[in-house]
Design a protein around this motif. Structure first.
Motif, short mmCIF file in Angstrom:
data_model
loop_
_atom_site.label_atom_id
_atom_site.label_comp_id
_atom_site.label_asym_id
_atom_site.label_seq_id
_atom_site.Cartn_x
_atom_site.Cartn_y
_atom_site.Cartn_z
N PRO A 139 0.75 -1.24 0.22
CA PRO A 139 -0.02 -0.09 0.16
C PRO A 139 0.86 1.30 -0.20
O PRO A 139 0.51 2.21 -0.64
CB PRO A 139 -0.85 -0.13 1.30
N ARG A 140 1.93 1.21 0.88
CA ARG A 140 2.91 2.36 0.80
C ARG A 140 3.58 2.41 -0.56
O ARG A 140 3.94 3.62 -1.06
CB ARG A 140 3.90 2.12 2.02
N ILE A 141 3.98 1.50 -1.22
CA ILE A 141 4.64 1.56 -2.44
C ILE A 141 3.49 2.16 -3.44
O ILE A 141 4.01 2.76 -4.26
CB ILE A 141 4.91 0.01 -2.91
N ARG A 142 2.31 1.74 -3.42
CA ARG A 142 1.39 2.21 -4.55
C ARG A 142 1.40 3.84 -4.10
O ARG A 142 1.35 4.57 -5.26
CB ARG A 142 0.05 1.54 -4.48
N ARG A 143 1.36 4.08 -2.84
CA ARG A 143 1.03 5.71 -2.42
C ARG A 143 2.42 6.37 -3.02
O ARG A 143 2.08 7.59 -3.54
CB ARG A 143 1.03 5.87 -1.32
N ALA A 144 3.38 5.74 -2.89
CA ALA A 144 4.79 6.47 -3.32
C ALA A 144 4.79 6.68 -5.07
O ALA A 144 5.34 7.57 -5.31
CB ALA A 144 6.04 5.91 -2.82
N ILE A 145 4.39 5.52 -5.56
CA ILE A 145 4.40 5.76 -7.08
C ILE A 145 3.31 6.91 -7.42
O ILE A 145 3.56 7.47 -8.45
CB ILE A 145 3.87 4.14 -7.55
N HIS A 146 2.29 6.90 -6.86
CA HIS A 146 1.49 7.91 -7.34
C HIS A 146 2.02 9.35 -6.74
O HIS A 146 1.97 10.32 -7.47
CB HIS A 146 -0.20 7.83 -6.53
N ARG A 147 2.55 9.43 -5.67
CA ARG A 147 3.19 10.60 -5.38
C ARG A 147 4.20 11.19 -6.25
O ARG A 147 4.33 12.07 -6.67
CB ARG A 147 3.67 10.63 -3.99
N ALA A 148 5.09 10.08 -6.72
CA ALA A 148 6.18 10.39 -7.71
C ALA A 148 5.56 10.94 -8.95
O ALA A 148 6.13 11.70 -9.60
CB ALA A 148 6.84 9.07 -7.93
N ALA A 149 4.52 10.17 -9.46
CA ALA A 149 3.97 10.51 -10.87
C ALA A 149 3.34 11.91 -10.51
O ALA A 149 3.66 12.58 -11.60
CB ALA A 149 2.81 9.53 -11.04
N GLU A 150 2.78 12.16 -9.40
CA GLU A 150 2.25 13.60 -9.72
C GLU A 150 3.54 14.62 -9.35
O GLU A 150 3.40 15.60 -10.08
CB GLU A 150 1.39 13.75 -8.26
N SER A 151 4.39 14.37 -8.77
CA SER A 151 5.85 15.52 -8.78
C SER A 151 6.05 15.64 -10.14
O SER A 151 6.94 16.50 -10.42
CB SER A 151 6.76 14.72 -7.83
N LEU A 152 5.94 14.63 -10.97
CA LEU A 152 6.60 14.47 -12.42
C LEU A 152 5.68 15.38 -13.46
O LEU A 152 6.35 15.74 -14.54
CB LEU A 152 6.87 13.09 -12.99
N GLN A 153 4.41 15.66 -13.10
CA GLN A 153 3.50 16.55 -13.72
C GLN A 153 3.83 17.73 -14.04
O GLN A 153 4.39 18.39 -12.97
CB GLN A 153 1.97 16.37 -13.25
N PRO A 154 3.73 18.47 -15.27
CA PRO A 154 4.22 19.84 -15.35
C PRO A 154 3.22 20.80 -14.80
O PRO A 154 2.18 20.43 -14.25
CB PRO A 154 3.99 20.26 -16.89
#
Length: 154
Positions: A139-154
């Motif tokens: 669950p924390r891995i999934r949350r971290a992937i979502h957070r990383a994806a959001e941080s990469l958005q322009p």
């Protein structure tokens, strides 16, 4: 002999052609790339996941003869913007417990973000399937992937 780029450097491997990439990484190459872990040796646990030409593969199942001229990236060479965002999110979401599978988790998550800049839960589940985490941090891995994806958005 097999010539491969590993973490940006050309390496000539002298092991037998059928030697699994995992063992060449951990035992032949200098310095030893031991961040890629041995788990099961049959491609089930995913602990040995590396990128080959930006796609996640189980290195215990890939003979070095199959990767001649390929680009291999291990956890030690994972430095793309996607990987940096994931490493930061991993810390922010307090993902790691024992840490054994984390190299593979980060490598697979990086490959996912190369293909899907804003992955859904299903895409994350599919990409991370087969990398066993005995500590139950998914669950924390999934949350971290979502957070990383959001941080990469322009």
């Amino acid at each position: 002999m097999v010539s491969v780029r590993i973490n940006g450097k050309t390496v000539v491997m002298h092991s037998a052609p059928e030697t699994p990439l995992l063992w060449a990484l951990r035992c032949e190459i200098e310095p030893k790339l031991t961040g890629t872990k041995f788990g099961c040796g049959i491609g089930v646990c995913g602990a040995c996941t590396v990128l080959i030409d930006n796609v996640a593969f189980r290195s215990c199942q890939i003979p070095i003869c199959a990767i001649d001229k390929a680009e291999v990236v291990t956890i030690e060479g994972l430095e793309s913007p996607e990987a940096r965002a994931l490493k930061k999110a991993w810390i922010e979401c307090d993902v790691v417990q024992c840490g054994y599978c984390q190299s593979a988790q980060l490598v697979a998550a990086t490959a996912l973000l190369y293909c899907h800049r804003h992955p859904t839960d299903r895409e994350i589940n599919d990409a991370m399937q087969g990398i066993e985490c005995r500590c139950g941090t998914f669950p924390r891995i999934r949350r971290a992937i979502h957070r990383a994806a959001e941080s990469l958005q322009p």
